[in-house]
Design a protein around this motif. Sequence first.
Motif, PDB file in Angstrom:
ATOM      1  N   UNK A 216       0.803  -1.221   0.000  1.00  0.00           N
ATOM      2  CA  UNK A 216       0.000   0.000   0.000  1.00  0.00           C
ATOM      3  C   UNK A 216       0.840   1.278   0.000  1.00  0.00           C
ATOM      4  N   UNK A 217       1.919   1.276   0.777  1.00  0.00           N
ATOM      5  CA  UNK A 217       2.698   2.493   0.977  1.00  0.00           C
ATOM      6  C   UNK A 217       3.984   2.130   1.703  1.00  0.00           C
ATOM      7  N   UNK A 218       4.840   3.127   1.983  1.00  0.00           N
ATOM      8  CA  UNK A 218       6.122   2.858   2.628  1.00  0.00           C
ATOM      9  C   UNK A 218       6.365   3.831   3.783  1.00  0.00           C
ATOM     10  N   UNK A 219       7.189   3.380   4.752  1.00  0.00           N
ATOM     11  CA  UNK A 219       7.638   4.239   5.850  1.00  0.00           C
ATOM     12  C   UNK A 219       9.127   4.007   6.061  1.00  0.00           C
ATOM     13  N   UNK A 248      -1.684 -10.110  13.944  1.00  0.00           N
ATOM     14  CA  UNK A 248      -2.512  -9.481  12.906  1.00  0.00           C
ATOM     15  C   UNK A 248      -1.697  -9.328  11.626  1.00  0.00           C
ATOM     16  N   UNK A 249      -2.123 -10.008  10.580  1.00  0.00           N
ATOM     17  CA  UNK A 249      -1.386  -9.942   9.324  1.00  0.00           C
ATOM     18  C   UNK A 249      -1.820  -8.828   8.400  1.00  0.00           C
ATOM     19  N   UNK A 250      -2.839  -8.060   8.790  1.00  0.00           N
ATOM     20  CA  UNK A 250      -3.330  -6.970   7.944  1.00  0.00           C
ATOM     21  C   UNK A 250      -2.552  -5.698   8.245  1.00  0.00           C
ATOM     22  N   UNK A 251      -2.019  -5.072   7.199  1.00  0.00           N
ATOM     23  CA  UNK A 251      -1.304  -3.821   7.386  1.00  0.00           C
ATOM     24  C   UNK A 251       0.007  -3.974   8.125  1.00  0.00           C
ATOM     25  N   UNK A 252       0.657  -5.133   7.964  1.00  0.00           N
ATOM     26  CA  UNK A 252       1.963  -5.351   8.576  1.00  0.00           C
ATOM     27  C   UNK A 252       3.058  -4.712   7.715  1.00  0.00           C
ATOM     28  N   UNK A 253       4.281  -4.706   8.238  1.00  0.00           N
ATOM     29  CA  UNK A 253       5.396  -4.047   7.533  1.00  0.00           C
ATOM     30  C   UNK A 253       6.465  -5.065   7.177  1.00  0.00           C
ATOM     31  N   UNK A 254       6.858  -5.043   5.902  1.00  0.00           N
ATOM     32  CA  UNK A 254       7.910  -5.914   5.381  1.00  0.00           C
ATOM     33  C   UNK A 254       9.015  -5.035   4.819  1.00  0.00           C
ATOM     34  N   UNK A 255      10.258  -5.390   5.075  1.00  0.00           N
ATOM     35  CA  UNK A 255      11.376  -4.573   4.599  1.00  0.00           C
ATOM     36  C   UNK A 255      11.447  -4.560   3.079  1.00  0.00           C
ATOM     37  N   UNK A 256      11.696  -3.357   2.517  1.00  0.00           N
ATOM     38  CA  UNK A 256      11.886  -3.219   1.071  1.00  0.00           C
ATOM     39  C   UNK A 256      13.187  -3.861   0.609  1.00  0.00           C
ATOM     40  N   UNK A 257      14.003  -4.314   1.553  1.00  0.00           N
ATOM     41  CA  UNK A 257      15.204  -5.083   1.215  1.00  0.00           C
ATOM     42  C   UNK A 257      14.841  -6.285   0.345  1.00  0.00           C
ATOM     43  N   UNK A 258      13.643  -6.844   0.533  1.00  0.00           N
ATOM     44  CA  UNK A 258      13.252  -8.066  -0.164  1.00  0.00           C
ATOM     45  C   UNK A 258      12.752  -7.829  -1.585  1.00  0.00           C
ATOM     46  N   UNK A 259      12.695  -6.590  -2.037  1.00  0.00           N
ATOM     47  CA  UNK A 259      12.283  -6.317  -3.414  1.00  0.00           C
ATOM     48  C   UNK A 259      13.287  -6.926  -4.394  1.00  0.00           C
ATOM     49  N   UNK A 267      12.388   2.018  -3.033  1.00  0.00           N
ATOM     50  CA  UNK A 267      11.114   1.318  -2.839  1.00  0.00           C
ATOM     51  C   UNK A 267      10.194   1.702  -3.975  1.00  0.00           C
ATOM     52  N   UNK A 268      10.260   0.934  -5.043  1.00  0.00           N
ATOM     53  CA  UNK A 268       9.466   1.181  -6.246  1.00  0.00           C
ATOM     54  C   UNK A 268       8.644  -0.055  -6.576  1.00  0.00           C
ATOM     55  N   UNK A 269       7.536   0.157  -7.313  1.00  0.00           N
ATOM     56  CA  UNK A 269       6.756  -0.993  -7.747  1.00  0.00           C
ATOM     57  C   UNK A 269       7.358  -1.561  -9.022  1.00  0.00           C
ATOM     58  N   UNK A 270       6.727  -2.597  -9.566  1.00  0.00           N
ATOM     59  CA  UNK A 270       7.272  -3.268 -10.749  1.00  0.00           C
ATOM     60  C   UNK A 270       7.289  -2.386 -11.987  1.00  0.00           C
ATOM     61  N   UNK A 271       6.538  -1.292 -11.944  1.00  0.00           N
ATOM     62  CA  UNK A 271       6.495  -0.373 -13.068  1.00  0.00           C
ATOM     63  C   UNK A 271       7.522   0.749 -12.916  1.00  0.00           C
ATOM     64  N   UNK A 272       8.290   0.734 -11.808  1.00  0.00           N
ATOM     65  CA  UNK A 272       9.282   1.755 -11.568  1.00  0.00           C
ATOM     66  C   UNK A 272       8.775   2.984 -10.830  1.00  0.00           C
ATOM     67  N   UNK A 273       7.508   2.973 -10.454  1.00  0.00           N
ATOM     68  CA  UNK A 273       6.910   4.111  -9.747  1.00  0.00           C
ATOM     69  C   UNK A 273       7.295   4.048  -8.263  1.00  0.00           C
ATOM     70  N   UNK A 274       7.705   5.180  -7.712  1.00  0.00           N
ATOM     71  CA  UNK A 274       8.041   5.243  -6.295  1.00  0.00           C
ATOM     72  C   UNK A 274       6.788   5.017  -5.472  1.00  0.00           C
ATOM     73  N   UNK A 275       6.841   4.075  -4.550  1.00  0.00           N
ATOM     74  CA  UNK A 275       5.701   3.777  -3.682  1.00  0.00           C
ATOM     75  C   UNK A 275       5.509   4.956  -2.729  1.00  0.00           C
ATOM     76  N   UNK A 276       4.299   5.474  -2.566  1.00  0.00           N
ATOM     77  CA  UNK A 276       4.093   6.670  -1.748  1.00  0.00           C
ATOM     78  C   UNK A 276       4.287   6.414  -0.257  1.00  0.00           C
ATOM     79  N   UNK A 277       4.564   7.474   0.476  1.00  0.00           N
ATOM     80  CA  UNK A 277       4.670   7.375   1.934  1.00  0.00           C
ATOM     81  C   UNK A 277       3.290   7.120   2.540  1.00  0.00           C
ATOM     82  N   UNK A 278       3.266   6.375   3.640  1.00  0.00           N
ATOM     83  CA  UNK A 278       2.011   6.099   4.325  1.00  0.00           C
ATOM     84  C   UNK A 278       1.477   7.359   5.021  1.00  0.00           C
TER      85      UNK A 278
END
Length: 278
Positions: A216-219, A248-259, A267-278
């Motif tokens: 959804x977003x990044x922090x 609770x698995x909803x809205x958890x945080x995973x490191x962008x290291x795993x991209x 922290x970009x999506x597969x289209x190269x767009x920067x994921x927005x801040x939460x």
Amino acid sequence: MRARITPLGTLLALVAGLLTALVTTTPAQAAPLFKAPYPCGQTWTYSHHSAEVRQALDFVRSDGGATAGTPVLASASGTAYRYSQPTGAGNYVVIDHGGGWKTYYFHLSAYSVADGAAVAQGQQIGTTGSTGNSSGAHIHYEQLYNGVGQSIVINGVSLAPYPGSYGSRFLTSDNGCSGGGGGKYWVDTFANATGYAQANTNDPQGVLNAGTNYVYCKVWGAEVRDGSGNYNHWWLRTDLDTVYAGKNGRGAYVSAYYLSRWGNDEARDNNGTVIPNC
């Protein structure tokens, strides 16, 4: 002057002619703006073989990612129905888009929506698999109008003439890209990643499986680093595949290291767009 009376048979013939003309000149219901049945930024190759009598196309991934397990997305909004045909289509979903238009998605490894559920364009409806009469993981995809198979059209552009084998024609998806698909951004992860309650490693909640996932977003948070010098401070808010007991698995945080793509502190999506801040 005496009025001229038209015989009843002639009147009936005229009415029948008018009704026939009305039916034959009524235009077909416009098709939805269909998009590719897989996540934003991914490139797949496609082919057609003669046994697919409804002008279907088979898609396999060609951008280095795995075909099996990749989300299958709704090409357009509608109502989804689940079916199973173990000796043929395997697990499959049909989406009724209204106006006579339907799309079909065969050989799913799993369903992601309930039978009869309303779905939005870009929503995950299943995962790519090889169930039924299939020799390998792929998406068998069809577009039907009033029960008749149509030449596949994506973003208003026909994919015909169809190639007879993979590797000659390719299609990059913009389905569910940034700004659409309910605010989800599709990313590839290279390994199973633990998800946490916050942007640090203090409170594990579960696991996000490797593959194509939405976030959804990044922090900005605690640094995650490996022995090769790769690191990332960004954490991605998402929903986990496996949830630990009492967590609770909803809205958890995973490191962008795993991209799988991009670099340190990106922290970009597969289209190269920067994921927005939460």
